[in-house]
Design a protein around this motif. Sequence first.
Motif, PDB file in Angstrom:
ATOM      1  N   ARG A  42      23.247  59.318   1.288  1.00  0.00           N
ATOM      2  CA  ARG A  42      22.995  58.289   0.284  1.00  0.00           C
ATOM      3  C   ARG A  42      21.686  58.555  -0.445  1.00  0.00           C
ATOM      4  O   ARG A  42      20.721  59.056   0.133  1.00  0.00           O
ATOM      5  CB  ARG A  42      22.944  56.910   0.950  1.00  0.00           C
ATOM      6  CG  ARG A  42      24.264  56.505   1.582  1.00  0.00           C
ATOM      7  CD  ARG A  42      24.169  55.105   2.147  1.00  0.00           C
ATOM      8  NE  ARG A  42      23.689  54.155   1.148  1.00  0.00           N
ATOM      9  CZ  ARG A  42      23.432  52.881   1.388  1.00  0.00           C
ATOM     10  NH1 ARG A  42      23.575  52.403   2.608  1.00  0.00           N
ATOM     11  NH2 ARG A  42      23.013  52.081   0.430  1.00  0.00           N
ATOM     12  N   ASN A  45      20.678  57.631   7.375  1.00  0.00           N
ATOM     13  CA  ASN A  45      21.059  58.610   6.369  1.00  0.00           C
ATOM     14  C   ASN A  45      20.911  60.033   6.907  1.00  0.00           C
ATOM     15  O   ASN A  45      20.093  60.312   7.785  1.00  0.00           O
ATOM     16  CB  ASN A  45      20.174  58.442   5.126  1.00  0.00           C
ATOM     17  CG  ASN A  45      20.798  59.000   3.872  1.00  0.00           C
ATOM     18  OD1 ASN A  45      22.024  59.012   3.731  1.00  0.00           O
ATOM     19  ND2 ASN A  45      19.975  59.451   2.950  1.00  0.00           N
ATOM     20  N   SER A  77      25.949  58.629  -3.725  1.00  0.00           N
ATOM     21  CA  SER A  77      26.193  59.316  -2.453  1.00  0.00           C
ATOM     22  C   SER A  77      26.748  60.708  -2.720  1.00  0.00           C
ATOM     23  O   SER A  77      27.476  60.940  -3.683  1.00  0.00           O
ATOM     24  CB  SER A  77      27.159  58.522  -1.570  1.00  0.00           C
ATOM     25  OG  SER A  77      28.472  58.530  -2.095  1.00  0.00           O
TER      26      SER A  77
END
Length: 423
Positions: A350, A243, A373
């Motif tokens: 996310r 991420n 997201s």
Amino acid sequence: MDEAGLSRRGLLGLAIGAGAAGLAVGAGAGTAAGVAVGRAREREDAESAYAFFGAHQAGITTPVQDHLHFAAFDMMARTTRDDLVSLLQDWSYAASRMTQGLEVSATGAVDGSPEAPPDDTGEALGLPASGLTITFGFGPTLFETVEGEDRYAIAALRPRALERLPAFLGDDLDPAASGGDLCIQVCADDPQVAVHAIRNLSRIAFGRARIRWSQLGFGRTSRTTAAQSTPRNLFGYKDGTANILANDAASLDEHVWVAASDEPAWLAGGTYLVARKVAMLIETWDRVRLSEQDAIIGRSKGEGAPLSGGTEYTEPDFATTDANGAPAIDPNSHVRLAHPEHNGGIRILRRGYNYVDGNNELGRLAAGLFFLSFQRTPESFIRLQRSLSTDLMAEYIRHVGSGVWAIPPGARDGSFVGAGLFA
């Protein structure tokens, strides 16, 4: 705040358990340790307060909290532009207080007239801020209804990218759990603090907006700081290893924040939020052998390392083969199909959560992932989702809820979220 407050949601039970164990091996030692841990946790919770005002809204790059209460709202019939503006002003004022651990107004739950309903519902009295963040968004239908009505004279300012998401393979969307003129994402480290925020913002909206649908979430499925460990989803796999992190300013500017050069100008410093309620077929997944589960995901269940080798944070090598000469990472695994290497370098931030909504009519767990997201344009999500059309994991999930919203930049102190839209 009394010491018992810090031990709610099971912490008290843990402390008591530690005390009982201590009594078995040495009088009082365990109890003292439990109280010390509890007091440390209380101080930590009390200090976790994030400012509501700022360049960007909190709840995007903020360290991901443990609990979520998400709600989508529709404006009421016959409301005016002034009603919308006053609602956003009232919401912003209340949010700026609640995120600091305060009641929604100065009179709050107990200091107003005894002959009038209190300004605050009161269930968060005595609780710390608990890392509360409140993030507001504007849906496509706020700018123009599906019938083409420009209710608030803002249709000309709708971002061109803000449109209802297209249909995707595997969609089984419930219209009653999708869309919404407005959305509020509330995250906190205490579920009662999160629920209190949505409850009071909904009460404040009375006569102007009503909840269309909402979702509770627990157990974050991503991380936004290097200090956070990678959590696991309900399939048991680490989620969000790659991420975008809060300290990666270059990636945030490229992939998350709307730039001043983007359109429209009022959204600069904001972003776009996609929410997808993804039902997991838990019982079916639980009967799949471990090696097949690993192959579907493309990572090992224990370490979270890519099947091409290394550790959790090793970059996957899609050219690596196994002893039989086959790709070590299946071409249709989730990891490969979602990887930026196969999606033109696209990345998204996310911020999802697990959910369990009890059992369905078949007696199976109604559970899954509430996917959230943030991206600079919804096109990034659309491309990624289309890439996942051949995902091996698709056999075990169903997308049952969906929505997309423009997330305005943060509000200036003394102003309100979305003020640039009405300038």
